[in-house]
Motif scaffolding. Structure first.
Motif, short mmCIF file in Angstrom:
data_model
loop_
_atom_site.label_atom_id
_atom_site.label_comp_id
_atom_site.label_asym_id
_atom_site.label_seq_id
_atom_site.Cartn_x
_atom_site.Cartn_y
_atom_site.Cartn_z
N ASP A 1 0.78 -1.35 -0.04
CA ASP A 1 -0.14 0.21 0.01
C ASP A 1 1.01 1.21 0.10
O ASP A 1 0.60 2.20 -0.70
CB ASP A 1 -0.77 0.05 1.23
CG ASP A 1 -1.50 -1.28 1.51
OD1 ASP A 1 -2.93 -1.19 1.30
OD2 ASP A 1 -1.10 -2.16 1.84
N GLY A 2 1.95 1.12 0.85
CA GLY A 2 2.76 2.37 0.94
C GLY A 2 3.57 2.89 -0.28
O GLY A 2 3.63 3.77 -0.86
N ILE A 3 3.68 1.71 -1.28
CA ILE A 3 4.45 1.66 -2.50
C ILE A 3 3.62 2.35 -3.50
O ILE A 3 3.73 3.39 -4.21
CB ILE A 3 4.91 0.43 -3.14
CG1 ILE A 3 6.14 -0.09 -2.24
CG2 ILE A 3 5.54 0.46 -4.71
CD1 ILE A 3 6.31 -1.69 -2.87
N ILE A 4 2.28 2.04 -3.31
CA ILE A 4 0.92 2.58 -4.16
C ILE A 4 1.02 4.11 -4.02
O ILE A 4 1.01 5.17 -4.88
CB ILE A 4 -0.13 2.15 -4.31
CG1 ILE A 4 -0.08 0.46 -4.82
CG2 ILE A 4 -1.38 2.70 -5.04
CD1 ILE A 4 0.04 0.10 -5.99
N ASN A 5 1.12 4.29 -2.87
CA ASN A 5 0.81 5.67 -2.09
C ASN A 5 2.04 6.45 -2.64
O ASN A 5 1.89 7.91 -3.13
CB ASN A 5 0.76 6.03 -0.68
CG ASN A 5 -0.59 5.68 -0.35
OD1 ASN A 5 -1.75 6.14 -0.87
ND2 ASN A 5 -0.91 4.82 0.63
N LEU A 6 3.38 6.06 -2.63
CA LEU A 6 4.54 6.61 -2.94
C LEU A 6 4.19 7.15 -4.60
O LEU A 6 4.88 8.11 -5.04
CB LEU A 6 5.69 5.88 -2.81
CG LEU A 6 6.97 6.53 -2.77
CD1 LEU A 6 7.09 7.40 -1.65
CD2 LEU A 6 8.09 5.41 -2.51
#
Length: 293
Positions: A281-286
């Motif tokens: 999820d963090g990667i998508i937000n990044l």
């Protein structure tokens, strides 16, 4: 439909998250479309032999080919593929990256612990936090634990430690690393009263689900202890057959609970919130921040 993908090459499992990017009131967010999880256990090789075996390299390669095909079918326009603790420690990590690039065209990045912590808190769960509390954000993986201290919704300190579930199962966690983590926590949390925990990672998500707590309610240390003792009372086989846990979850869930409980005990944290997000999820937000922000 704009779609992004996150590939998280962890020490226990490898994940592909394909997300539909949605825009609302000029703000971008995402909806999970597809999540594929393959329990490759790269950590067993990396922490014991300090290199990934031929067999696991082949399995990883096949997984990456499958992920690439899925991303093409879903017409993913941007992706980021990150490898964490196991690949950081494998002496042949860079060779594997080159091989994956040659065979699939995919770019993998071996990320350091600090970048891993930054990606995890790109989820910005602090936006929904109670301003009157201070938080210790705990992300437990197979090879490492990432910690961040939030005060007034702002991260004031963060650090990655080589303590993880696969490492513990393989007896590769070191006493001095535990001590280092204890001292770091003490130093960065002692000035703050009224601390709560935030827990991310597959194991705490599973524990939260098993606790049957209401969504948005925290899990208490007491409840976590009760569940841990209950789980520990079953053999590995029983955790799989009676409790219905996946084989690759049934063993790591015990050391994961131990890590969370130890950290909560050290800080006096009585409750932990579980937002059910993680590295992918963090990667998508990044990707959203970098391309649409």
């Amino acid at each position: 439909m704009l779609r992004y993908a996150a590939i998280d090459i962890g020490s226990n499992a490898v994940r592909l998250l394909i997300a539909d990017i949605i825009s609302k009131d000029n703000e971008f967010g995402f909806k999970k479309n597809t999540l594929v999880r393959v329990p490759l256990r790269l950590g067993d090789d990396a922490f014991l032999d300090h290199k990934i075996s031929e067999r696991k390299i082949n399995d990883l390669l096949k997984t990456m080919i499958a992920f690439k095909n899925l991303m093409e079918v879903y017409q993913v326009s941007k992706y980021l593929a990150c490898a964490t603790s196991a690949m950081r420690e494998a002496q042949n990590g860079n060779e594997i990256i080159a091989l994956v690039k040659k065979e699939t065209g995919l770019d993998l990045e071996i990320i350091q612990g600090q970048r891993e912590a930054n990606i995890i808190y790109a989820n910005h769960i602090e936006e929904n936090l109670d301003i009157s509390k201070n938080y210790l954000y705990i992300d437990v993986g197979g090879g490492s634990t990432e910690l961040s201290v939030f005060v007034n919704k702002v991260p004031v300190a963060s650090r990655s430690f080589n303590i993880g579930t696969i490492r513990i199962l393989d007896n590769q966690d070191k006493d001095e690393t535990w001590e280092e983590m204890r001292l770091w926590i003490k130093e960065h949390t002692r000035d703050y009263k009224n601390m709560a925990g935030i827990g991310t990672g597959g194991n705490i998500n599973k524990l939260f689900k098993m606790s049957r707590e209401k969504e948005d309610m925290p899990l208490s240390l007491l409840k976590l202890k009760i569940m841990y003792n209950e789980l520990n009372g079953y053999s590995l086989k029983e955790r799989i057959n009676i409790l219905g846990l996946n084989p690759d979850r049934a063993d790591v869930i015990i050391p994961a609970a131990e890590i969370y409980m130890t950290i909560m005990k050290w800080t006096g944290i009585k409750q932990i919130y579980i937002p059910r997000v993680g590295m992918a999820d963090g990667i998508i937000n990044l990707l959203i921040e970098e391309n649409l922000g």
